[in-house]
Design an enzyme around this catalytic site. Structure first.
Site, PDB file in Angstrom:
ATOM      1  N   CYS A  41       0.860  -1.189   0.000  1.00  0.00           N
ATOM      2  CA  CYS A  41       0.000   0.000   0.000  1.00  0.00           C
ATOM      3  C   CYS A  41       0.888   1.227   0.000  1.00  0.00           C
ATOM      4  O   CYS A  41       1.573   1.512   0.973  1.00  0.00           O
ATOM      5  CB  CYS A  41      -0.900   0.009   1.222  1.00  0.00           C
ATOM      6  SG  CYS A  41      -1.886   1.500   1.386  1.00  0.00           S
ATOM      7  N   ARG A  63      -6.546  -9.279   7.316  1.00  0.00           N
ATOM      8  CA  ARG A  63      -6.125  -8.743   6.029  1.00  0.00           C
ATOM      9  C   ARG A  63      -7.356  -8.513   5.156  1.00  0.00           C
ATOM     10  O   ARG A  63      -8.365  -9.199   5.289  1.00  0.00           O
ATOM     11  CB  ARG A  63      -5.166  -9.716   5.309  1.00  0.00           C
ATOM     12  CG  ARG A  63      -3.793  -9.842   5.961  1.00  0.00           C
ATOM     13  CD  ARG A  63      -3.030  -8.531   5.865  1.00  0.00           C
ATOM     14  NE  ARG A  63      -1.671  -8.619   6.385  1.00  0.00           N
ATOM     15  CZ  ARG A  63      -1.319  -8.344   7.627  1.00  0.00           C
ATOM     16  NH1 ARG A  63      -2.254  -8.002   8.514  1.00  0.00           N
ATOM     17  NH2 ARG A  63      -0.064  -8.411   8.015  1.00  0.00           N
TER      18      ARG A  63
END
Length: 335
Positions: free
Chosen positions: A71, A164
């Site tokens: 990310c 997650r």
């Protein structure tokens, strides 16, 4: 039926391990040299390096794209600025400079039947939700995929608290349901080795430091410090920093012996890798690799559901769109 898939941001191949029963990996990409060594030892091929240098047109045709992408912050330029520069505004253009852009350009060029993306839970809230909204817009509006997202905790399958986010996409608007994961799973004791070298036991100096550090922060009212695991339950999340001191998951060894850190093999088991999985790098590198990996059993269940959806080929119609969404689940459709 077997499916061809590609493995991007492959790490040590955790997602590939889960998908191998369903087909063949025709392309892999991972920039970290040590991770490449582990990947090659286990799969017989060395991944291509930096994805930013990969020409999307040269990626082999494939049915399923897999990526546990990092990310990165998104720099979103305004529409007016782009127009003033004579550039067409598009969501895909907004992701340039991020590694998600490289996934998007490969999807756009190769048009796989499906994809699975994995990231940290906080992807949803990053930059007040702007990052996730841009990702969704790219996948749905620009690339035309039907997407489903869910945060899953692996602790019902492995003895580790590990949340997650998983993003599943289909080229067709197929009906898909994420797997049901048990709320309670195996105990940490089930993955521990019977005999462990004393080198994994914390030194008196390190153990004293960790106790003093925790006590100092406890007086300030926060919970920073080591995590002495309950072996009859599950552990904290294994992270890539575990190689530093192992403080987030320490195994008690009785009143007269300092606790110890997990061994690399135990870390592999904690992520659901089989014992046949080869560890060919130093302990430091192995800790980083397993800390960055996926929980394989979770991905295996998702893979099974994805293949079922593809082979069932149930296309959602407008009348099927009435769904109740929970805070932990978000389903998005693009038709």
């Amino acid at each position: 039926m077997l499916y061809n898939f590609i493995d991007l941001f492959a790490g040590i191949g955790g997602i590939r391990t889960a998908f191998e029963p369903y087909g063949n990996c025709v392309f892999s990409c991972e920039w970290d040299v040590k991770a490449q060594e582990t990947y090659e030892a286990n799969f017989g091929e060395r991944p291509v390096g930096d994805i930013r240098g990969v020409n999307e047109r040269e990626v082999p045709d494939h049915d399923i794209l897999l990526a546990g992408f990092p990310c990165q912050p998104f720099s979103i330029a305004g529409v007016s600025k782009k127009k003033s520069l004579g550039r067409e505004h598009g969501f895909l253009d907004e992701t340039q400079g991020t590694l998600f852009f490289d996934i998007a350009r490969i999807i756009k060029a190769k048009q796989p039947q499906a994809f699975l993306l994995e990231n940290v839970k906080n992807l949803r809230s990053h930059d007040k939700g702007k990052t996730f909204n841009v990702i969704k817009k790219v996948l749905e509006e620009e690339l035309g995929y039907t997407i489903y997202t869910e945060v899953i905790n692996a602790k019902g399958l492995v003895p580790q608290n590990r949340e997650r986010i998983y993003i599943v996409g289909f080229k067709k608007p197929l009906k898909f349901d994420f797997p049901e994961v048990p709320s309670k799973g195996p105990a940490l004791s089930t993955i521990l080795e019977d005999e462990v070298d004393d080198k994994y036991t914390l030194s008196d100096k390190l153990w004293s430091y960790l106790q003093a550090y925790k006590e100092k922060h406890a007086k300030k009212g926060n919970g920073f410090g080591f995590g002495l695991a309950d072996v009859s339950s599950y552990s904290r999340t294994l992270s890539a920093r575990y190689y530093k001191d192992g403080s987030e998951i320490l195994i008690p060894q009785g009143p007269n012996k300092n606790p110890r850190r997990l061994t690399p093999r135990e870390c592999a088991r904690l992520q659901g890798f089989p014992d046949e999985f080869k560890i060919v790098v130093s302990n430091t590198a192995a800790y980083k690799q397993f800390g960055n990996s996926v929980a394989v059993p979770v991905v295996r269940l998702i893979a099974d559901k994805m293949i079922q959806a593809i082979e069932r080929n149930y296309v959602i119609r407008d009348s099927d769109y009435s769904l109740t969404l929970s805070d932990e689940k978000e389903v998005s459709y693009s038709v």
